[in-house]
Write a protein that holds these residues in place. Structure first.
Motif, short mmCIF file in Angstrom:
data_model
loop_
_atom_site.label_atom_id
_atom_site.label_comp_id
_atom_site.label_asym_id
_atom_site.label_seq_id
_atom_site.Cartn_x
_atom_site.Cartn_y
_atom_site.Cartn_z
N GLY A 10 -34.19 25.98 -14.76
CA GLY A 10 -34.56 25.57 -16.10
C GLY A 10 -33.48 24.75 -16.76
N LEU A 11 -33.65 24.55 -18.07
CA LEU A 11 -32.69 23.81 -18.87
C LEU A 11 -31.78 24.80 -19.59
N VAL A 12 -30.48 24.61 -19.46
CA VAL A 12 -29.52 25.52 -20.09
C VAL A 12 -28.36 24.70 -20.64
N GLN A 13 -27.78 25.18 -21.71
CA GLN A 13 -26.62 24.50 -22.30
C GLN A 13 -25.36 24.77 -21.48
N PRO A 14 -24.41 23.86 -21.55
CA PRO A 14 -23.12 24.12 -20.87
C PRO A 14 -22.54 25.46 -21.32
N LEU A 86 -22.11 27.62 -16.60
CA LEU A 86 -22.68 26.40 -16.01
C LEU A 86 -22.11 25.14 -16.66
N LYS A 87 -21.97 24.11 -15.82
CA LYS A 87 -21.43 22.82 -16.24
C LYS A 87 -22.47 21.73 -16.01
N PRO A 88 -22.38 20.63 -16.72
CA PRO A 88 -23.35 19.54 -16.50
C PRO A 88 -23.38 19.07 -15.05
N GLU A 89 -22.25 19.13 -14.36
CA GLU A 89 -22.21 18.71 -12.96
C GLU A 89 -22.91 19.68 -12.01
N ASP A 90 -23.34 20.83 -12.53
CA ASP A 90 -24.15 21.75 -11.72
C ASP A 90 -25.62 21.35 -11.70
N THR A 91 -25.98 20.34 -12.47
CA THR A 91 -27.36 19.88 -12.51
C THR A 91 -27.80 19.39 -11.13
N ALA A 92 -28.88 19.97 -10.63
CA ALA A 92 -29.38 19.65 -9.28
C ALA A 92 -30.65 20.46 -9.03
N VAL A 93 -31.30 20.14 -7.93
CA VAL A 93 -32.34 21.01 -7.39
C VAL A 93 -31.66 21.99 -6.45
N TYR A 94 -31.93 23.26 -6.63
CA TYR A 94 -31.31 24.30 -5.82
C TYR A 94 -32.32 24.84 -4.82
N TYR A 95 -31.89 24.91 -3.57
CA TYR A 95 -32.75 25.37 -2.49
C TYR A 95 -32.15 26.61 -1.83
N CYS A 96 -32.99 27.58 -1.50
CA CYS A 96 -32.52 28.62 -0.60
C CYS A 96 -32.89 28.18 0.81
N TYR A 114 -35.23 26.40 7.84
CA TYR A 114 -36.27 26.42 6.79
C TYR A 114 -35.59 26.42 5.43
N TRP A 115 -36.24 25.79 4.47
CA TRP A 115 -35.81 25.85 3.08
C TRP A 115 -37.03 25.74 2.19
N GLY A 116 -36.87 26.13 0.93
CA GLY A 116 -38.00 26.12 0.02
C GLY A 116 -38.21 24.77 -0.65
N GLN A 117 -39.04 24.80 -1.68
CA GLN A 117 -39.37 23.56 -2.40
C GLN A 117 -38.32 23.24 -3.46
N GLY A 118 -37.46 24.22 -3.74
CA GLY A 118 -36.39 24.00 -4.69
C GLY A 118 -36.77 24.36 -6.12
N THR A 119 -35.76 24.62 -6.93
CA THR A 119 -35.95 24.87 -8.35
C THR A 119 -34.93 24.03 -9.11
N GLN A 120 -35.38 23.34 -10.13
CA GLN A 120 -34.53 22.42 -10.88
C GLN A 120 -33.64 23.18 -11.86
N VAL A 121 -32.37 22.89 -11.82
CA VAL A 121 -31.41 23.40 -12.80
C VAL A 121 -30.82 22.21 -13.54
N THR A 122 -30.98 22.21 -14.85
CA THR A 122 -30.45 21.13 -15.68
C THR A 122 -29.51 21.73 -16.72
N VAL A 123 -28.28 21.27 -16.71
CA VAL A 123 -27.28 21.77 -17.66
C VAL A 123 -26.95 20.62 -18.61
N SER A 124 -27.36 20.79 -19.85
CA SER A 124 -27.19 19.72 -20.83
C SER A 124 -27.26 20.27 -22.23
N SER A 125 -26.52 19.64 -23.14
CA SER A 125 -26.58 20.04 -24.54
C SER A 125 -27.61 19.19 -25.28
#
Length: 125
Positions: A10-14, A86-96, A114-125
């Motif tokens: 999801g979207l989270v602040q720094p 979390l930092k803005p540079e952690d913004t990415a799609v995360y896959y297990c 194998y890996w999944g479809q990913g989940t978006q992590v967005t770090v922004s103010s």
């Protein structure tokens, strides 16, 4: 059929926190090493963390060490990644990702079968 389904992004602040989950099915989850891998827009995959099959051995990339914690619940066939500070540079799609060969992991998809479809992590103010 092997399935890995990530959730919790999801979207989270720094400075904020998120907990990612990965529900695994179609293989004996407790018998396999697992990793979290992330990919930012326009960049290649980047290994984040590793956990062995029993959950007793973990490893982290230097840029997340002390901030992220990997864990697993083999009874629930679920992998987790607790992300704090979390930092803005952690913004990415995360896959297990399911590790192909025991103990071998890194920032290339060739380490995983194998890996999944990913989940978006967005770090922004």
């Amino acid at each position: 059929e092997v399935q890995l389904v990530e959730s919790g992004g999801g979207l989270v602040q720094p400075g904020g926190s998120l907990r990612l989950s990965c529900a695994a099915s179609g293989f004996p989850f407790g018998s396999y090493d697992m990793s979290w891998v992330r990919q930012a827009p326009g960049k290649g995959p980047e290994w984040v963390s590793f956990i062995n099959s029993g959950g007793r051995s973990t490893s982290y990339a230097s840029f997340v060490k002390g901030r992220f914690t990997i864990s697993r619940d083999n009874a629930k066939n679920t992998l987790y990644l607790q992300m704090n500070s979390l930092k803005p540079e952690d913004t990415a799609v995360y896959y297990c990702a399911k590790v192909r060969l025991y103990g071998r992991y890194g920032g290339s998809w060739s380490f995983y079968d194998y890996w999944g479809q990913g989940t978006q992590v967005t770090v922004s103010s």
